[in-house]
Every structure is written in structure tokens, then in C-alpha cells.
Design a protein around this motif. Structure first.
Motif, PDB file in Angstrom:
ATOM      1  N   THR A   1       0.919   3.876  -2.916  1.00 19.38           N
ATOM      2  CA  THR A   1       0.493   5.169  -2.770  1.00 19.38           C
ATOM      3  C   THR A   1       1.602   6.284  -3.144  1.00 19.38           C
ATOM      4  O   THR A   1       1.243   7.358  -3.649  1.00 19.38           O
TER       5      THR A   1
ATOM      6  N   PRO B   1       1.746   5.269  -7.861  1.00 14.97           N
ATOM      7  CA  PRO B   1       0.294   4.553  -8.208  1.00 14.97           C
ATOM      8  C   PRO B   1       0.745   3.606  -9.487  1.00 14.97           C
ATOM      9  O   PRO B   1      -0.044   2.450  -9.423  1.00 14.97           O
TER      10      PRO B   1
ATOM     11  N   THR C   1       0.764  -1.331  -0.117  1.00 14.10           N
ATOM     12  CA  THR C   1      -0.052  -0.222   0.064  1.00 14.10           C
ATOM     13  C   THR C   1       1.056   1.289   0.001  1.00 14.10           C
ATOM     14  O   THR C   1       0.774   2.195  -0.744  1.00 14.10           O
TER      15      THR C   1
END
Length: 187
Positions: free
Chosen positions: A156, A159, A152
């Protein structure tokens, strides 16, 4: 070249004179094939690259195994930071992972521009600060986050990287197996 100038202008107000001089320099603008190693371990990195198109990674070998520790998306500056800044032999390799376009300037060219146009020193400082913040954020997470949280964090920060980078390289960078990465991506 226009993309490189626009990239610089995201950070500083580049004077017409400085822009003209950058355009007049004998910058290397090259198309590089996928898998091309642009720096090898043991070489001193002489160039700072703007990755106009494509992706690249830095890696090293540990016990004969290829370990990726950073993946660069397009429209970023890349180099072997330790080697380039300290003028020491690199402990890493830099390889393009897609067909890429690189614009590069030598260490000496940058130093001359810094002396002539102090605003470019600000650009250099801002680039380094940005890189340090990303690396700091990522490596703190590397030690304290679960595999899913690491993934993640990566998605983040970058992307599109998971759509473009080799899954083996991503898993290596995150310190997880490809199987674990596949399970995370499947959820």
C-alpha cells in the motif's frame, strides 16, 4: 536535475532565485551500479540523496546476518537519517539495489540554503515528517500485524516495490522468511 526540482516543488513553492542557486551548486549527479554501497556503518553521512532512478535499501548486520530494514523507491530522498541529522557515525549501510541515478547535496550545502531561503526549511521539515509518518506506520505494524498484513502495508505504501526489490530484502524488512513471503505473494 529537473526531476529533483519538480520533487521539491511538490512540497513548496520554490522561488526562481532558490531554484537557480540549487541548479548552480556543485551537486553530485551520478549513475550508480546495482549493489554499490554509498554509506558504510561507522561513517558519518554527509549527503542527502535524491533517488532519481532505481531503488536502494538500508541494512545492518546482526550476528553476521544482513538485515534490511528499509527499501526506498525512486523519486524519494534517502540518507542515514540519524547520522545525517545528528552528525554521528552511521549504524547502517545504504546500498543501491538497481542501476540508479542519485543527485546529492552535502549537509553544509543544505544548511546554507536553509539560511538563505527559509522556504527550503519547510521542504526539509515536510520530508522529515513524511519519512517519520511512514516509518512510524510501518514499525507499529511490524509489531502488531500478521505477515500478510505487513506485506499489504508495504504494498500500500510502495505499490511498485515488490516488482523491483529483491524478495530476500523484502522478507528481511518484514521480519518474515522468504518462504512465507512466497506463500503470501502466491495467494
Amino acid at each position: 536535475m529537473d526531476e529533483f526540482i519538480l520533487y521539491i516543488q511538490k512540497y513548496i513553492n520554490l522561488s526562481i532565485e532558490a531554484e537557480s542557486e540549487i541548479r548552480a551548486l556543485a551537486l553530485i549527479n551520478e549513475s550508480v551500479s546495482k549493489g554499490q554501497v554509498i554509506l558504510k556503518e561507522g561513517e558519518t553521512c554527509e549527503r542527502l540523496y535524491f533517488l532519481q532512478k532505481g531503488t536502494a535499501r538500508t541494512y545492518h548486520y546482526q550476528k553476521g546476518k544482513d538485515i534490511t530494514y528499509w527499501i526506498y523507491p525512486e523519486n524519494t530522498m534517502i540518507t542515514s537519517w540519524h547520522s545525517y541529522i545528528l552528525r554521528k557515525p552511521s549504524s547502517e549501510y545504504i546500498e543501491t539495489t538497481e542501476e540508479s541515478i542519485l543527485i546529492s547535496m552535502s549537509y553544509d550545502q543544505w544548511q546554507e540554503l536553509y539560511l538563505k531561503y527559509p522556504i527550503l526549511e519547510r521542504f526539509g521539515r515536510l520530508i522529515l515528517e513524511e519519512q517519520m509518518a511512514l516509518i512510524d506506520d510501518f514499525f507499529k505494524g511490524y509489531y502488531f500485524l500478521s505477515a500478510k498484513e505487513k506485506y499489504t502495508l508495504l504494498t500500500t505504501a510502495f505499490p511498485s516495490i515488490t516488482q523491483r526489490a529483491n524478495l530476500g530484502h523484502i522478507a528481511s524488512m518484514l521480519g518474515i522468511s522468504q518462504e512465507t513471503l512466497s506463500r503470501i505473494r502466491g495467494k
